[in-house]
Design a protein around this motif. Structure first.
Motif: not given
Length: 93
Positions: A10, A70-73, A75-76, A79
């Motif tokens: 990551n 946002n953090d989720a976007v 992180e995606e 990846k």
């Protein structure tokens, strides 16, 4: 999967993360263009009163932008970047 291995997978370099953040922000502004325009129209010609007169437009714009930043976007995106790099690395070897 161990913690260290997962952290390595990551992890992206700081410059790459900054570039991904910039790309994320550009996409958000593009996707939320209609809300940006509404806010700009409301704010046009105003100074201090923009705070309370354009509160609704500002909230709509912020809600839209938050969907794409946002953090989720992030992180995606990291990846996806790592998968692309792994794909490039396996082709070279």
């Amino acid at each position: 999967m161990g913690y260290i291995q997962e952290a390595r997978e990551n992890h992206v370099k700081k410059k790459v993360e900054e570039a991904l953040r910039s790309k994320m922000k550009q996409k958000a502004l593009k996707e939320c263009d209609q809300f940006t325009s509404k806010y700009a129209q409301c704010a046009s010609g105003r100074t201090l009163s923009v705070v309370w007169q354009c509160r609704k437009q500002a909230k709509e714009l912020n809600n839209c932008l938050h969907q794409y930043t946002n953090d989720a976007v992030l992180e995606e995106m990291k990846k996806e970047y790592m998968l692309q790099q792994d794909g490039k690395g396996s082709v070279r070897t």
